[in-house]
Design a protein around this motif. Structure first.
Motif, PDB file in Angstrom:
ATOM      1  N   LEU A   1       0.837  -1.202   0.000  1.00 43.27           N
ATOM      2  CA  LEU A   1       0.000   0.000   0.000  1.00 43.27           C
ATOM      3  C   LEU A   1       0.869   1.248   0.000  1.00 43.27           C
ATOM      4  O   LEU A   1       0.620   2.206  -0.730  1.00 43.27           O
ATOM      5  CB  LEU A   1      -0.933  -0.028   1.224  1.00 43.27           C
ATOM      6  N   GLN A   2       1.918   1.257   0.813  1.00 44.44           N
ATOM      7  CA  GLN A   2       2.814   2.407   0.899  1.00 44.44           C
ATOM      8  C   GLN A   2       3.584   2.622  -0.411  1.00 44.44           C
ATOM      9  O   GLN A   2       3.881   3.757  -0.775  1.00 44.44           O
ATOM     10  CB  GLN A   2       3.814   2.220   2.051  1.00 44.44           C
ATOM     11  N   LEU A   3       3.907   1.517  -1.110  1.00 41.31           N
ATOM     12  CA  LEU A   3       4.667   1.638  -2.352  1.00 41.31           C
ATOM     13  C   LEU A   3       3.828   2.263  -3.467  1.00 41.31           C
ATOM     14  O   LEU A   3       4.382   2.758  -4.463  1.00 41.31           O
ATOM     15  CB  LEU A   3       5.169   0.249  -2.803  1.00 41.31           C
ATOM     16  N   ARG A   4       2.519   2.277  -3.312  1.00 37.30           N
ATOM     17  CA  ARG A   4       1.646   2.840  -4.347  1.00 37.30           C
ATOM     18  C   ARG A   4       1.422   4.344  -4.171  1.00 37.30           C
ATOM     19  O   ARG A   4       1.034   5.039  -5.109  1.00 37.30           O
ATOM     20  CB  ARG A   4       0.288   2.132  -4.318  1.00 37.30           C
ATOM     21  N   ILE A   5       1.629   4.856  -2.972  1.00 34.97           N
ATOM     22  CA  ILE A   5       1.303   6.250  -2.664  1.00 34.97           C
ATOM     23  C   ILE A   5       2.325   7.175  -3.309  1.00 34.97           C
ATOM     24  O   ILE A   5       3.538   6.944  -3.240  1.00 34.97           O
ATOM     25  CB  ILE A   5       1.262   6.480  -1.142  1.00 34.97           C
ATOM     26  N   ILE A   6       1.838   8.217  -3.921  1.00 39.29           N
ATOM     27  CA  ILE A   6       2.703   9.228  -4.538  1.00 39.29           C
ATOM     28  C   ILE A   6       2.496  10.533  -3.793  1.00 39.29           C
ATOM     29  O   ILE A   6       1.385  11.087  -3.747  1.00 39.29           O
ATOM     30  CB  ILE A   6       2.372   9.425  -6.023  1.00 39.29           C
ATOM     31  N   ASP A   7       3.521  11.042  -3.167  1.00 36.31           N
ATOM     32  CA  ASP A   7       3.452  12.339  -2.487  1.00 36.31           C
ATOM     33  C   ASP A   7       4.823  12.990  -2.547  1.00 36.31           C
ATOM     34  O   ASP A   7       5.785  12.410  -3.054  1.00 36.31           O
ATOM     35  CB  ASP A   7       2.956  12.178  -1.042  1.00 36.31           C
ATOM     36  N   GLU A   8       4.913  14.164  -1.988  1.00 38.53           N
ATOM     37  CA  GLU A   8       6.157  14.932  -2.081  1.00 38.53           C
ATOM     38  C   GLU A   8       6.569  15.414  -0.697  1.00 38.53           C
ATOM     39  O   GLU A   8       5.818  15.321   0.274  1.00 38.53           O
ATOM     40  CB  GLU A   8       5.971  16.136  -3.017  1.00 38.53           C
ATOM     41  N   GLY A   9       7.780  15.928  -0.651  1.00 39.47           N
ATOM     42  CA  GLY A   9       8.255  16.624   0.526  1.00 39.47           C
ATOM     43  C   GLY A   9       8.460  15.739   1.729  1.00 39.47           C
ATOM     44  O   GLY A   9       8.892  14.590   1.633  1.00 39.47           O
ATOM     45  N   TRP A  10       8.070  16.351   2.865  1.00 36.82           N
ATOM     46  CA  TRP A  10       8.330  15.687   4.140  1.00 36.82           C
ATOM     47  C   TRP A  10       7.554  14.387   4.287  1.00 36.82           C
ATOM     48  O   TRP A  10       8.072  13.431   4.859  1.00 36.82           O
ATOM     49  CB  TRP A  10       7.973  16.645   5.274  1.00 36.82           C
ATOM     50  N   ASP A  11       6.341  14.284   3.783  1.00 38.25           N
ATOM     51  CA  ASP A  11       5.558  13.051   3.901  1.00 38.25           C
ATOM     52  C   ASP A  11       6.252  11.888   3.204  1.00 38.25           C
ATOM     53  O   ASP A  11       6.283  10.767   3.710  1.00 38.25           O
ATOM     54  CB  ASP A  11       4.162  13.266   3.297  1.00 38.25           C
ATOM     55  N   ARG A  12       6.770  12.162   2.014  1.00 42.67           N
ATOM     56  CA  ARG A  12       7.468  11.089   1.286  1.00 42.67           C
ATOM     57  C   ARG A  12       8.705  10.642   2.063  1.00 42.67           C
ATOM     58  O   ARG A  12       8.972   9.447   2.203  1.00 42.67           O
ATOM     59  CB  ARG A  12       7.869  11.584  -0.096  1.00 42.67           C
ATOM     60  N   TYR A  13       9.473  11.600   2.564  1.00 42.95           N
ATOM     61  CA  TYR A  13      10.690  11.271   3.299  1.00 42.95           C
ATOM     62  C   TYR A  13      10.370  10.487   4.558  1.00 42.95           C
ATOM     63  O   TYR A  13      11.014   9.484   4.880  1.00 42.95           O
ATOM     64  CB  TYR A  13      11.442  12.557   3.643  1.00 42.95           C
TER      65      TYR A  13
ATOM     66  N   MET B   1       9.208   7.002   3.760  1.00 44.20           N
ATOM     67  CA  MET B   1      10.355   6.207   3.276  1.00 44.20           C
ATOM     68  C   MET B   1      11.237   5.765   4.435  1.00 44.20           C
ATOM     69  O   MET B   1      11.630   4.593   4.528  1.00 44.20           O
ATOM     70  CB  MET B   1      11.171   7.057   2.297  1.00 44.20           C
ATOM     71  N   THR B   2      11.586   6.650   5.325  1.00 41.32           N
ATOM     72  CA  THR B   2      12.551   6.350   6.386  1.00 41.32           C
ATOM     73  C   THR B   2      11.935   5.619   7.568  1.00 41.32           C
ATOM     74  O   THR B   2      12.632   4.868   8.263  1.00 41.32           O
ATOM     75  CB  THR B   2      13.208   7.649   6.890  1.00 41.32           C
ATOM     76  N   LYS B   3      10.630   5.819   7.826  1.00 39.95           N
ATOM     77  CA  LYS B   3      10.028   5.233   9.016  1.00 39.95           C
ATOM     78  C   LYS B   3       9.176   3.986   8.738  1.00 39.95           C
ATOM     79  O   LYS B   3       8.902   3.216   9.644  1.00 39.95           O
ATOM     80  CB  LYS B   3       9.165   6.280   9.728  1.00 39.95           C
ATOM     81  N   ILE B   4       8.793   3.794   7.476  1.00 38.64           N
ATOM     82  CA  ILE B   4       7.921   2.648   7.182  1.00 38.64           C
ATOM     83  C   ILE B   4       8.565   1.682   6.198  1.00 38.64           C
ATOM     84  O   ILE B   4       8.729   0.498   6.499  1.00 38.64           O
ATOM     85  CB  ILE B   4       6.562   3.142   6.614  1.00 38.64           C
ATOM     86  N   ILE B   5       8.944   2.196   5.022  1.00 38.65           N
ATOM     87  CA  ILE B   5       9.389   1.307   3.941  1.00 38.65           C
ATOM     88  C   ILE B   5      10.784   0.746   4.207  1.00 38.65           C
ATOM     89  O   ILE B   5      10.977  -0.487   4.212  1.00 38.65           O
ATOM     90  CB  ILE B   5       9.343   2.052   2.592  1.00 38.65           C
ATOM     91  N   LEU B   6      11.762   1.608   4.424  1.00 37.16           N
ATOM     92  CA  LEU B   6      13.138   1.129   4.619  1.00 37.16           C
ATOM     93  C   LEU B   6      13.276   0.232   5.845  1.00 37.16           C
ATOM     94  O   LEU B   6      14.000  -0.780   5.790  1.00 37.16           O
ATOM     95  CB  LEU B   6      14.105   2.310   4.708  1.00 37.16           C
ATOM     96  N   PRO B   7      12.621   0.530   6.979  1.00 40.34           N
ATOM     97  CA  PRO B   7      12.707  -0.405   8.116  1.00 40.34           C
ATOM     98  C   PRO B   7      12.197  -1.800   7.780  1.00 40.34           C
ATOM     99  O   PRO B   7      12.714  -2.798   8.282  1.00 40.34           O
ATOM    100  CB  PRO B   7      11.862   0.277   9.197  1.00 40.34           C
ATOM    101  N   LYS B   8      11.146  -1.883   6.934  1.00 39.29           N
ATOM    102  CA  LYS B   8      10.653  -3.207   6.562  1.00 39.29           C
ATOM    103  C   LYS B   8      11.702  -3.966   5.744  1.00 39.29           C
ATOM    104  O   LYS B   8      11.862  -5.190   5.878  1.00 39.29           O
ATOM    105  CB  LYS B   8       9.347  -3.077   5.772  1.00 39.29           C
ATOM    106  N   PHE B   9      12.393  -3.252   4.870  1.00 37.51           N
ATOM    107  CA  PHE B   9      13.467  -3.894   4.105  1.00 37.51           C
ATOM    108  C   PHE B   9      14.576  -4.372   5.042  1.00 37.51           C
ATOM    109  O   PHE B   9      15.128  -5.468   4.877  1.00 37.51           O
ATOM    110  CB  PHE B   9      14.039  -2.922   3.076  1.00 37.51           C
ATOM    111  N   ASP B  10      14.901  -3.542   6.049  1.00 37.22           N
ATOM    112  CA  ASP B  10      15.955  -3.919   7.011  1.00 37.22           C
ATOM    113  C   ASP B  10      15.547  -5.167   7.785  1.00 37.22           C
ATOM    114  O   ASP B  10      16.367  -6.066   8.022  1.00 37.22           O
ATOM    115  CB  ASP B  10      16.219  -2.767   7.984  1.00 37.22           C
TER     116      ASP B  10
ATOM    117  N   VAL C   1      18.188   4.372  -3.434  1.00 38.15           N
ATOM    118  CA  VAL C   1      19.123   4.234  -2.309  1.00 38.15           C
ATOM    119  C   VAL C   1      20.021   3.032  -2.602  1.00 38.15           C
ATOM    120  O   VAL C   1      19.549   1.889  -2.633  1.00 38.15           O
ATOM    121  CB  VAL C   1      18.374   4.016  -0.975  1.00 38.15           C
ATOM    122  N   TYR C   2      21.287   3.261  -2.852  1.00 41.69           N
ATOM    123  CA  TYR C   2      22.157   2.130  -3.215  1.00 41.69           C
ATOM    124  C   TYR C   2      23.604   2.440  -2.874  1.00 41.69           C
ATOM    125  O   TYR C   2      24.001   3.600  -2.703  1.00 41.69           O
ATOM    126  CB  TYR C   2      22.022   1.786  -4.703  1.00 41.69           C
TER     127      TYR C   2
END
Length: 592
Positions: free
Chosen positions: A87-99, A102-111, A135-136
């Motif tokens: 669901l999070q991967l489908r959302i398109i937004d900008e600015g602080w919400d996207r950041y 990305m840092t609090k939901i998506i990347l932690p799941k990958f970790d 991010v690579y």
């Protein structure tokens, strides 16, 4: 006119046939029959038992591999089945919400996913939503999966849109579409990747691709349990894909392994399918392992043969009594001949081979007694002539080389050196003549070698360095003359390696033998040259002096004595001379 009447030969069973038939009936036929049937009976049993044991090992190995593969697939499933992540991967937004997302939901799941297993995984994620930043670490074109283990790179999907492995990926079946394949730099680093989509799994499930996963794993780690030693030495354990290509292999395949005949005759092939993949686990088991397992059969046959031998030996004792009286007479005469009594004769009446043997032995004893004295005297004379001939060949060879050196000294007007060389040459020949004796004290042989060394020192100066390492215990013994000088001469003439050479002469007592060694640091000799010295090729005259010394020693003392050479090109050579330690008051025994 004398008429010869042909007498009819008596008919009888020859002695050799009697023995042959006895052993054939009582020993050979039963042993062959027992061995043949026992081997056939147990061989099949052992083969089936071996196959069953190896099949069990393959099953255990397959389970270990499937466990590690399922561990990697479990990591992919954590992302594939995560409703909230997709669901999070489908959302398109900008600015602080996207950041923040990305840092609090998506990347932690990958970790969490990458660290949820004990397998070292390098994870590559390719997203359709380009709203997220990549991010690579490193470069996709020059990737190093080893450095990315326990970590991940996040890319946009456009980076792999033209890759054949992505374009040819199978159509999605929810929860079941995944492929193991070596892609990108996997082959370079001996790795394999699990490829799987990320899809829209929001109810109702549309299976729309939202991203793509590639989980790269080391083949060595994934197939760690594939070890041929679990089966046995010489076996081969391999993982093959659906095309028959080997993905991983443990054990060394022989060069002619591709030949199917080799498989059938030398190896037994056992396969085991791997669940969830088109791969199969294959074991090639050498027949030698099964031969090892059939040792019980051989023990059984040996014990049975021993039992048969005991029984048949008792039976044979009664049969052999018939022949023992006749054989005893022949043996007694032969023993007398062996002990030197050639006057003993035997009488035997009969019409078989024994009467012919008796007649032949009587005649042979008479003839040998007459000839042995002539042969003995002739051999002694021949040995003495050979020794004299070999001895005579040494001196002219040395004299020619020395006179050539004297000629050069005279030509260049080096009178002092010429004078010393002539005196040393006179001393050398005075010791060499030695009143015509072949056997001389070791002391005289060393003095003669020293005289020759003085000649070479005069000739070459400080370029030649020669010293002695002599055990005083050997001085009291005798030797045949001129066994050291040819090897010193050979080193001085042919072993130069640069502008100097060092030679060490060793003499020591080893048990009942005297060991002389001539050691130099010269150019050395190849194994082929050493072989040609003792076994010269036709047309070559290599090593004449060395063969001369070796022949004289063996003629005088016997074939167990003589000369051996050890050498390595560029390092030097060691000549080893072995003669018996004989005191002067002992009579030298010439080999006959």
């Amino acid at each position: 006119m004398q008429i010869q009447v042909k007498t009819k030969k008596p008919k009888y069973i020859p002695f050799g046939y009697k023995l042959m038939l006895t052993y054939l009936v009582f020993v050979i036929i039963p042993v062959i029959a027992i061995g043949f049937f026992s081997h056939n009976m147990y061989q099949n049993s052992m083969r089936e038992q071996t196959r069953s044991n190896i099949q069990g090992t393959l099953l255990q190995t397959r389970d270990n591999i499937e466990y590690k593969m399922s561990d990697v697939e479990r990591v992919s499933s954590m992302l594939y089945e995560d409703y909230f992540l997709n669901l999070q991967l489908r959302i398109i937004d900008e600015g602080w919400d996207r950041y923040e997302r990305m840092t609090k939901i998506i990347l932690p799941k990958f970790d969490i996913a990458i660290n949820a297993t004990g397998v070292n995984i390098a994870m590559y994620l390719f997203l359709h939503n380009e709203n997220f930043n990549e991010v690579y670490t490193g470069s996709l074109t020059n990737e190093n999966p080893v450095l990315l283990e326990r970590d991940y790179n996040l890319y946009h999907i456009k980076r792999i849109e033209e890759k054949s492995w992505y374009k040819n990926f199978p159509e999605e079946v929810y929860g079941g579409t995944k492929v193991w394949e070596s892609v990108e730099s996997d082959s370079d680093f001996n790795r394999i990747s699990l490829l799987r989509r990320l899809v829209d799994n929001i109810r109702p499930v549309s299976l729309k691709e939202t991203g793509f996963m590639r989980l790269s794993v080391s083949i060595e780690e994934l197939f760690q349990s594939v070890d041929y030693r679990k089966i046995g030495e010489g076996s081969i354990l391999a993982i093959r894909d659906e095309h028959g290509e080997v993905i991983h292999q443990s054990g060394i395949m022989p060069n002619d392994f591709a030949n199917d005949t080799i498989h059938d005759k030398q190896y037994m092939m056992i396969t085991e399918s791997m669940r969830g993949t088109p791969w199969e686990l294959v074991a090639y088991v050498p027949m030698t392992i099964m031969e090892r397992d059939s040792a019980k059969v051989r023990i059984f046959i040996i014990l049975l043969c021993i039992l048969c031998l005991i029984v048949f030996t008792i039976a044979g004792m009664f049969i052999s009594r018939y022949f023992s009286i006749r054989v005893t007479k022949i043996v007694s005469v032969l023993n007398a001949f062996r002990e030197g009594d050639l006057h003993k004769r035997m009488g035997y009446k009969g019409k078989d081979e024994f009467s012919q043997i008796a007649l032949a032995l009587n005649e042979m004893g008479h003839n040998i007694d007459h000839l042995i004295e002539q042969v003995y005297v002739t051999q002694i004379e021949k040995r003495e002539l050979e020794l004299e001939s070999l001895q005579a060949q040494i001196n002219p060879h040395f004299l020619y080389n020395t006179l050539s050196s004297i000629s050069r000294l005279a030509k260049f007007g080096e009178i002092d050196k010429l004078h010393r060389m002539v005196l040393d040459l006179a001393k050398f020949y005075r010791l060499s003549l030695n009143e015509g004796r072949t056997v001389i004290p070791v002391r005289s042989e060393l003095e003669q070698a020293e005289a020759y060394i003085n000649i070479q020192t005069t000739k070459f100066g400080d370029a030649v360095s020669i010293y002695f390492d002599i055990d005083p215990e050997i001085i009291k013994y005798d030797t045949i003359k001129l066994i050291l000088q040819p090897f010193i001469e050979n080193a001085c003439e042919h072993a130069w390696f640069g502008d100097s050479i060092h030679i060490r002469i060793v003499g020591e007592l080893e048990g009942n033998n005297i060991i002389f060694k001539i050691i130099d640091d010269g150019i050395g000799m190849s194994p082929l040259l050493i072989k040609q010295i003792f076994d010269p090729v036709e047309g070559l005259n290599t090593g004449y002096g060395i063969r001369n010394v070796n022949s004289r020693i063996q003629l005088h003392f016997g074939p167990q004595y003589g000369v051996t050479i050890g050498s390595r090109p560029g390092i030097g050579s060691t000549v080893r001379i072995v003669i018996p330690a004989q005191l002067p008051d002992r009579k030298v025994k010439t080999y006959e």
